[in-house]
Design an enzyme around this catalytic site. Structure first.
Site, short mmCIF file in Angstrom:
data_model
loop_
_atom_site.label_atom_id
_atom_site.label_comp_id
_atom_site.label_asym_id
_atom_site.label_seq_id
_atom_site.Cartn_x
_atom_site.Cartn_y
_atom_site.Cartn_z
N ASN A 10 26.72 17.50 -39.66
CA ASN A 10 26.39 18.88 -39.29
C ASN A 10 25.97 18.87 -37.82
OD1 ASN A 10 25.40 21.44 -38.99
ND2 ASN A 10 23.65 21.19 -40.40
N TRP A 11 26.87 19.31 -36.97
CA TRP A 11 26.59 19.24 -35.53
C TRP A 11 25.70 20.37 -35.04
CZ3 TRP A 11 32.02 17.86 -33.04
CH2 TRP A 11 32.30 16.52 -33.32
N LYS A 12 25.46 21.35 -35.90
CA LYS A 12 24.62 22.51 -35.52
C LYS A 12 25.16 23.11 -34.21
CE LYS A 12 20.98 20.44 -38.18
NZ LYS A 12 19.56 20.31 -38.48
N HIS A 99 22.12 26.64 -45.53
CA HIS A 99 21.29 25.67 -44.81
C HIS A 99 19.93 26.30 -44.53
CE1 HIS A 99 19.77 23.03 -41.69
NE2 HIS A 99 20.65 22.13 -42.10
N GLU A 101 18.14 26.34 -42.02
CA GLU A 101 18.04 27.03 -40.72
C GLU A 101 18.65 28.43 -40.82
OE1 GLU A 101 19.79 23.91 -38.34
OE2 GLU A 101 18.03 22.67 -38.73
N GLU A 171 18.30 19.03 -49.34
CA GLU A 171 17.70 18.82 -48.02
C GLU A 171 16.27 19.35 -48.03
OE1 GLU A 171 20.89 18.34 -44.74
OE2 GLU A 171 20.28 20.43 -44.85
N GLY A 177 15.19 16.97 -39.31
CA GLY A 177 14.89 16.79 -37.89
C GLY A 177 13.49 16.27 -37.59
N SER A 213 16.86 13.87 -41.84
CA SER A 213 16.49 12.65 -41.10
C SER A 213 17.22 11.40 -41.60
CB SER A 213 14.98 12.44 -41.12
OG SER A 213 14.33 13.48 -40.43
N GLY A 234 22.45 15.51 -39.59
CA GLY A 234 22.41 16.32 -38.39
C GLY A 234 22.36 15.44 -37.15
N GLY A 235 21.16 15.26 -36.61
CA GLY A 235 20.96 14.56 -35.33
C GLY A 235 21.72 13.25 -35.21
P1 PGA Z 1 18.86 15.98 -39.53
O1 PGA Z 1 19.51 17.36 -40.05
O2 PGA Z 1 19.75 14.87 -40.02
O3 PGA Z 1 18.86 16.12 -38.03
O4 PGA Z 1 17.50 15.90 -40.12
C1 PGA Z 1 20.10 17.44 -41.32
C2 PGA Z 1 20.58 18.85 -41.57
O5 PGA Z 1 19.97 19.79 -41.07
O6 PGA Z 1 21.59 19.04 -42.25
#
Ligand code: PGA
Length: 252
Positions: A10-12, A99, A101, A171, A177, A213, A234-235
């Site tokens: 997930n590159w956001k 998600h 967010e 999640e 994050g 994470s 994500g990150g």
């Molecule tokens: P993260 O994000 O790996 O940076 O914690 C995961 C996500 O939001 O899907």
């Protein structure tokens, strides 16, 4: 039942079109000398702008491309909206829905998430349904209750064939994050609870991912759990080399 592992990136709101295409090129190069793709499905979810060029770049390989969100409807006078139909036409096969967010910053509630899951399925996209509890809810021992509500609401009204297209990503919001993670055993217990909530005829086949994470340091511990079939990252997915390392750790 053997479920094929899935590593979803997930590159956001990161990466220009040029950076996305360059990443695709690098990932293909690295995968040429790896057995990773024989054993793991790899899904990249860039911004909507990069979907088409990235999908073109990875066409003919085993790398799949997905979107991070969809709007309702298919075509129409909906300024600024991007429907599942348009995402599918641009090369997406999956779409992340619900998600945290999106729930937090775009005020998407369970009812909206449910409509988006249905819209995704209608558009022939596989929804990656995200569910998770806040830290406070976990402290109050309400994790399974909260996730149960999110899953039940998102699947309501789907027939077994439709529900079988859903991938679930557990999640915990407090893990996204932050560098904090539940123990793999804890995450597995929640995944088991999610599986019990799925319609019985598809529960065994449904892929359940862990997200929050995830990095090369911990991916194996999560991916080897009995009810966890991969990760939503994500990150740590933003560098092709790190993604590659995680693919290889999943298969080793
Ligand atoms: P993260 O994000 O790996 O940076 O914690 C995961 C996500 O939001 O899907």
């Amino acid at each position: 039942m053997t479920r094929r592992p899935l590593l979803a990136a997930n590159w956001k709101m990161f990466k220009t079109v040029a950076q996305s295409v360059a990443y695709g090129r690098e990932l293909i190069r690295r995968l040429e000398t790896s057995a990773g793709l024989d054993a793991v499905d790899v899904l990249i979810c860039p911004t909507s702008l990069s979907l088409w060029p990235l999908a073109q770049r990875v066409a003919g390989t085993a790398i799949r491309v997905g979107a991070q969100n969809l709007d309702l409807g298919s075509e129409g006078a909906m300024t600024g909206a991007v429907s599942g139909y348009l995402l599918r036409e641009a090369g997406a096969e999956f779409v992340i829905v619900g998600h945290s967010e999106r729930r937090q910053y775009f005020e998407e509630d369970d009812a909206t998430v449910a409509k988006k899951v249905q819209a995704a399925i209608q558009a022939h996209l596989q929804p990656v349904l995200c569910v998770g509890e806040t830290w406070q809810e976990r402290q109050q021992d309400r994790t399974v209750e909260v996730i149960g509500r999110q899953v039940a609401s998102a699947l309501e009204g789907l027939g077994p064939e439709q529900a079988s297209r859903v991938v679930v990503a557990y999640e915990p919001i407090w893990a996204i994050g932050t560098g904090s993670v539940p123990t793999p055993q804890d995450a597995n217990q929640v995944a088991t609870a999610i599986r019990r909530l799925m319609p019985p005829d598809i529960a065994d086949a449904t892929r359940i991912l862990y997200g929050g994470s995830v990095s090369p340091k911990n991916i194996r511990d999560f991916a080897c759990q009995s009810d966890i079939d991969g990760a939503l990252v994500g990150g740590a997915s933003l560098e092709a080399g790190t993604l590659m390392a995680m693919i290889e750790l999943m298969v080793s």
